[in-house]
Design a protein around this motif. Sequence first.
Motif, short mmCIF file in Angstrom:
data_model
loop_
_atom_site.label_atom_id
_atom_site.label_comp_id
_atom_site.label_asym_id
_atom_site.label_seq_id
_atom_site.Cartn_x
_atom_site.Cartn_y
_atom_site.Cartn_z
N GLU A 85 -75.83 24.04 66.60
CA GLU A 85 -74.65 23.89 67.46
C GLU A 85 -73.87 22.64 67.09
O GLU A 85 -72.63 22.66 67.02
N LEU A 86 -74.56 21.56 66.81
CA LEU A 86 -73.91 20.30 66.46
C LEU A 86 -73.15 20.43 65.14
O LEU A 86 -72.00 19.99 65.03
N GLU A 87 -73.77 21.04 64.14
CA GLU A 87 -73.13 21.15 62.84
C GLU A 87 -71.95 22.12 62.87
O GLU A 87 -70.95 21.91 62.17
N VAL A 88 -72.03 23.15 63.70
CA VAL A 88 -70.89 24.04 63.87
C VAL A 88 -69.75 23.28 64.56
O VAL A 88 -68.59 23.37 64.14
N ARG A 89 -70.07 22.53 65.57
CA ARG A 89 -69.07 21.77 66.32
C ARG A 89 -68.39 20.72 65.45
O ARG A 89 -67.19 20.45 65.58
N GLU A 90 -69.14 20.14 64.52
CA GLU A 90 -68.61 19.12 63.62
C GLU A 90 -67.90 19.72 62.41
O GLU A 90 -67.37 18.99 61.57
N GLY A 91 -67.89 21.04 62.29
CA GLY A 91 -67.20 21.68 61.18
C GLY A 91 -67.96 21.60 59.86
O GLY A 91 -67.36 21.73 58.79
N LEU A 92 -69.27 21.42 59.92
CA LEU A 92 -70.07 21.31 58.70
C LEU A 92 -70.54 22.67 58.20
O LEU A 92 -70.79 22.85 57.01
N VAL A 93 -70.70 23.61 59.10
CA VAL A 93 -71.08 24.98 58.74
C VAL A 93 -70.20 25.94 59.53
O VAL A 93 -69.69 25.59 60.60
N PRO A 94 -70.01 27.16 59.02
CA PRO A 94 -69.15 28.12 59.73
C PRO A 94 -69.80 28.64 61.01
O PRO A 94 -71.03 28.63 61.15
N ARG A 95 -68.98 29.11 61.91
CA ARG A 95 -69.48 29.78 63.11
C ARG A 95 -70.03 31.16 62.73
O ARG A 95 -69.70 31.69 61.67
#
Length: 229
Positions: free
Chosen positions: A84-94
């Motif tokens: 959830e954190l990495e998605v929110r930070e734009g590091l991985v796609p949703r």
Amino acid sequence: MTQSAYTPASLPATRSKTTFPAAGTAGRERRARTEPMVVRPLRDGRYVVETDGGTYVVALDADTCTCPDSELRGARCKHLRRVELEVREGLVPRPGERTAVCAVCGGRTFVPTGERGPTLCDRHGVRPGAFVRDRETGDRLVVVAATGERADRFETDEGRLVADYPTNEAYGAHEPVFHAVYFDALRRDGEVKRYAFPASRLQPIDPRADDPTPTTDTAASASVSPPPV
């Protein structure tokens, strides 16, 4: 040969484990930030989370993880929280998105999984209704449509590819083509003619800072500058 369901969809295999600042957090949320992990998106919309203690698969939409903390205790584990954190930070796609390369700058962007054709990042993307300026002539226009085609594949009514026009030599032949109309044309009665442009030839205008009211004779330049649709 079949493709493994656990094959990462986008991020390079060389991505190393990372951590995040954890000030003001506690428990599983803190461990999700402080423990070294790497998150890799899968082609089926799930994520592989690699940690020093093991590798697990997170289904963000289902709010589940294959770790014991999630499967046996029903907890929202540190792995799910990290995704959830990495998605929110734009590091991985949703879920439902994939990583793509911007046709203008080559930077990373996320697009729907099924979307094909050239893509643009947020910095270089233009959308229907956007105010833009022609970098070649300085004229102001409004974008009316995205063709979804590359400049070296989109043919105008003149039977020429957009990339083949001399005024488009400075722009990438692989860039997506957009239709735009001149402001002056919108103020006149009769049919409004659309013109085709490579994406980076159109410079976005902030209508709050740049009065879009046309001040140049765009009718004259329209006949010699952009390719007509």
